[in-house]
Scaffold this motif. Structure first.
Motif, short mmCIF file in Angstrom:
data_model
loop_
_atom_site.label_atom_id
_atom_site.label_comp_id
_atom_site.label_asym_id
_atom_site.label_seq_id
_atom_site.Cartn_x
_atom_site.Cartn_y
_atom_site.Cartn_z
N LEU A 102 70.53 77.72 125.22
CA LEU A 102 71.20 76.38 125.25
C LEU A 102 72.35 76.44 124.21
O LEU A 102 73.39 76.00 124.77
CB LEU A 102 70.20 75.50 124.76
N LEU A 103 72.36 77.35 123.25
CA LEU A 103 73.52 77.52 122.53
C LEU A 103 74.73 78.19 123.30
O LEU A 103 75.84 77.76 123.38
CB LEU A 103 73.08 78.32 121.26
N LYS A 104 74.24 79.18 124.07
CA LYS A 104 75.24 79.99 124.62
C LYS A 104 75.86 79.07 125.80
O LYS A 104 77.28 78.82 125.79
CB LYS A 104 74.82 81.29 125.59
N LYS A 105 75.02 78.10 126.54
CA LYS A 105 75.41 77.02 127.49
C LYS A 105 76.28 75.96 126.85
O LYS A 105 77.13 75.25 127.76
CB LYS A 105 74.24 76.73 128.13
N ASP A 160 66.94 70.22 124.03
CA ASP A 160 66.48 70.78 124.99
C ASP A 160 65.04 70.40 125.44
O ASP A 160 64.41 71.22 126.28
CB ASP A 160 66.37 72.61 124.90
N GLY A 161 64.62 69.29 124.76
CA GLY A 161 63.32 68.44 125.06
C GLY A 161 62.16 69.00 124.15
O GLY A 161 61.51 68.62 124.26
N GLN A 162 62.61 70.15 123.35
CA GLN A 162 61.55 70.60 122.60
C GLN A 162 62.02 70.60 121.11
O GLN A 162 61.50 71.12 120.19
CB GLN A 162 61.34 72.00 122.84
N GLY A 163 63.15 69.72 120.92
CA GLY A 163 63.62 69.31 119.30
C GLY A 163 64.64 70.43 119.05
O GLY A 163 65.10 70.33 117.76
N THR A 164 64.95 71.41 119.73
CA THR A 164 66.08 72.22 119.33
C THR A 164 67.48 71.73 119.75
O THR A 164 67.80 71.48 120.88
CB THR A 164 65.96 73.73 120.20
N HIS A 165 68.38 71.51 118.82
CA HIS A 165 69.61 70.76 119.07
C HIS A 165 70.86 71.85 118.79
O HIS A 165 70.92 72.41 117.77
CB HIS A 165 69.87 69.65 118.30
N PRO A 166 71.22 72.36 119.86
CA PRO A 166 72.19 73.40 119.64
C PRO A 166 73.39 73.22 118.57
O PRO A 166 73.89 74.24 118.11
CB PRO A 166 72.84 73.75 121.24
N ALA A 167 73.89 72.05 118.71
CA ALA A 167 74.96 71.62 117.74
C ALA A 167 74.52 72.18 116.23
O ALA A 167 75.33 72.73 115.44
CB ALA A 167 75.49 70.39 117.81
N LYS A 168 73.47 71.81 115.82
CA LYS A 168 72.68 71.94 114.54
C LYS A 168 72.60 73.39 114.30
O LYS A 168 72.90 74.06 113.30
CB LYS A 168 71.46 71.02 114.39
N TYR A 169 71.83 74.00 115.26
CA TYR A 169 71.48 75.50 115.17
C TYR A 169 72.87 76.24 115.34
O TYR A 169 72.76 77.20 114.41
CB TYR A 169 70.75 75.66 116.68
#
Length: 158
Positions: free
Chosen positions: A60-63, A91-100
């Motif tokens: 998701l981060l790359k996308k 991503d529906g599982q709590g991972t937020h690419p902006a924060k990550y």
């Protein structure tokens, strides 16, 4: 040149292009520069996606690495290009690419549930900009010159 800092940003042909652009209206400058800037930041975006640290997961981060080109209304007015992590959700599982992505780019002192995990800065966006800058600058200048030449041939100018 007065200072060494000015020489750092010296690009052959840029002064002539800038002088030609100054002779045009602001709207015409934007019409010429926006497509050139779009291609330049697309180059940086492509390189940034190759610098993303690969891990198991959704990708998701790359996308979520995108580029935007817009007209700045405040501060230094003109066409601005930006490459970064732009997302509309998780991503529906709590991972937020902006924060990550921010944690990977800048590093953290504490992370994780226990608060004892340290993430070192990976600087994938900064490194990709440094790597892609020569290509992006060349693309920006070439496309700007191409658009200026087309404008002058259409309007009987230089």
């Amino acid at each position: 040149m007065a200072s060494g800092q000015d020489e750092f940003f010296k690009v052959n042909g840029a002064d002539e292009l800038a002088n030609e652009l100054r002779e045009l209206s602001r709207g015409m400058q934007n019409k010429i520069l926006r497509p050139a800037m779009t291609q330049a930041v697309a180059e940086v975006r492509k390189v940034a996606k190759t610098y993303v640290p690969i891990q198991e997961g959704s990708g998701l981060l790359k996308k979520s690495i995108k580029s935007k080109v817009f007209t700045a209304k405040r501060g230094a007015k003109g066409i601005v290009g930006r490459v970064g992590v732009f997302v509309k959700g998780s991503d529906g599982q709590g991972t937020h690419p902006a924060k990550y992505g921010a944690a990977l780019e800048h590093g953290t002192e504490t992370a994780g549930r226990g608060g004892n995990t340290v993430i070192g800065a990976r600087r994938f966006l900064a490194n990709s900009l440094a790597s892609a800058e020569p290509m992006a600058t060349k693309k920006l200048l070439d496309k700007t010159q191409e658009r200026l030449d087309a404008f002058h041939s259409k309007h009987g100018g230089k």
